[in-house]
Design a protein around this motif. Structure first.
Motif, PDB file in Angstrom:
ATOM      1  N   CYS A 179       0.835  -1.206   0.000  1.00 28.21           N
ATOM      2  CA  CYS A 179       0.000   0.000   0.000  1.00 28.21           C
ATOM      3  C   CYS A 179       0.867   1.253   0.000  1.00 28.21           C
ATOM      4  N   GLN A 228       1.801   4.164  -3.238  1.00 25.36           N
ATOM      5  CA  GLN A 228       1.701   5.618  -3.068  1.00 25.36           C
ATOM      6  C   GLN A 228       3.043   6.288  -3.367  1.00 25.36           C
ATOM      7  N   LEU A 244      -2.662  -1.168  -8.015  1.00 25.47           N
ATOM      8  CA  LEU A 244      -3.569  -1.337  -6.880  1.00 25.47           C
ATOM      9  C   LEU A 244      -4.770  -2.203  -7.285  1.00 25.47           C
ATOM     10  N   GLN A 291      -5.807  -6.002  -5.886  1.00 27.83           N
ATOM     11  CA  GLN A 291      -7.091  -6.407  -5.327  1.00 27.83           C
ATOM     12  C   GLN A 291      -7.664  -7.610  -6.059  1.00 27.83           C
ATOM     13  N   VAL A 327      -3.590  -5.624  -0.172  1.00 26.25           N
ATOM     14  CA  VAL A 327      -3.504  -4.397   0.622  1.00 26.25           C
ATOM     15  C   VAL A 327      -4.714  -4.331   1.564  1.00 26.25           C
ATOM     16  N   CYS A 348      -6.231   0.896   3.002  1.00 23.56           N
ATOM     17  CA  CYS A 348      -5.426   1.398   1.896  1.00 23.56           C
ATOM     18  C   CYS A 348      -6.341   2.091   0.892  1.00 23.56           C
ATOM     19  N   ARG A 349      -6.785   3.307   1.245  1.00 22.03           N
ATOM     20  CA  ARG A 349      -7.703   4.065   0.376  1.00 22.03           C
ATOM     21  C   ARG A 349      -7.570   5.537   0.722  1.00 22.03           C
ATOM     22  N   ASP A 379      -3.325   6.070   4.210  1.00 23.19           N
ATOM     23  CA  ASP A 379      -3.137   7.153   3.227  1.00 23.19           C
ATOM     24  C   ASP A 379      -1.980   8.039   3.709  1.00 23.19           C
ATOM     25  N   PRO A 385      -3.882   6.247  -5.490  1.00 20.97           N
ATOM     26  CA  PRO A 385      -2.586   6.631  -4.882  1.00 20.97           C
ATOM     27  C   PRO A 385      -2.111   7.992  -5.421  1.00 20.97           C
TER      28      PRO A 385
END
Ligand code: ZN
Length: 287
Positions: A224, A228, A252, A256, A267, A271-272, A278, A287
């Motif tokens: 995660c 980013q 990402l 998933q 993740v 993780c959002r 974040d 991200p």
């Protein structure tokens, strides 16, 4: 059977040049498995449908065989003279065809192996040193202290056995990447040569190992953070920000999808955008 062999050859060409982003969708061994399966199926089919030989099935060659087929020299003669096909018993023809198929698949596998290894290993030492120095510098920015990235040319630490693109000691100062990942990073940073999903993966892997070096142990959390950091990392390596962001979003999304198979690397829920993981809660982009 010709169609299957031709198909395999076409796949290998497409794979080498990574047409249609093939490498990220199809594992390279799969078409080989299918081709070998077809060869075996054909072999078994041909063996079963063969008329029984006079004197029973699998007998040892008798003197008549030596006379008729020149048993000892069979291999050479068979390669040289296709017209003798009609004289060769069905099971032997099937076996010969199987061996030819396996040989072709083996040759193509060798081509793939050479092409796959040529990338990074094909670069001269100075270029590789320059590239790894650059990767180390970028990783150090993410870690916040000097770390070293090495490309594992010997295949000792990462590769087929571990099914990992890289490895790093948690909180350590040294991480290894596979030559494939290093080459994709090199192409981006030094050649401005981008293949969307592969470049995206390479950036994500470098960032991922950097976050392990920084001290994060949990795989999902590490990924995660990596996705980013990957936006800035990708930008620094030469992408425009929009592309870098799309790449990390694709990674990402893929995570998933993949995560259903391997929960460890999925993740976490947080993780959002605005979630606990974040890194930039002030921004509405993720991200
Ligand atoms: Zn990891």
């Amino acid at each position: 059977m010709l169609a299957a062999r031709l198909g395999l050859a076409l796949f290998v060409v497409a794979w080498i040049f990574d047409l249609l982003g093939l490498r990220s969708y199809v594992p390279v061994w799969l078409p080989f498995l299918v081709a070998l399966g077809l060869e075996l199926q054909l072999f078994v089919g041909a063996s079963r449908s063969a008329p029984p030989e006079p004197g029973g099935g699998h007998r040892l060659p008798q003197s008549i065989d030596y006379e008729r087929y020149g048993y000892a020299d069979l291999d050479d003669e068979e390669e040289a003279d296709e017209d003798e096909d009609d004289d060769v018993p069905q099971p032997r023809r099937a076996l010969r065809r199987l061996l030819a198929g396996v040989a072709i698949a083996g040759a193509l596998a060798a081509v793939v192996w050479l092409a796959g290894n040529r990338g990074w290993d094909g670069l001269d030492e100075e270029t590789r040193a320059e590239a790894t120095a650059r990767f180390s510098e970028e990783a150090s920015r993410i870690v916040g202290r000097p770390v070293e990235i090495r490309c594992d040319e010997a295949g000792e630490f990462v590769g087929a056995v571990q099914h990992a693109d890289g490895v790093a000691a948690v909180g350590g100062r040294l991480a290894y990447l596979t030559p494939e990942i290093c080459h994709d990073l090199y192409r981006l940073a030094f050649r401005d040569d981008v293949t969307f999903s592969r470049t995206a993966r390479a950036i994500a892997v470098l960032a991922h190992e950097a976050w392990h070096l920084r001290g994060e142990r949990n795989e999902g959390v590490t990924e995660c953070y990596a996705l980013q950091s990957g936006v800035e990392l990708g930008t620094r390596l030469g992408l425009d920000e929009d592309t870098a962001r799309r790449m990390m979003r694709q990674q990402l999304a893929e995570n998933q999808l993949r995560g259903r198979g391997s929960v460890e690397y999925l993740v976490p829920e947080e993780c959002r955008d605005g979630g606990a993981l974040d890194l930039d809660p002030g921004s509405s982009r993720f991200p």
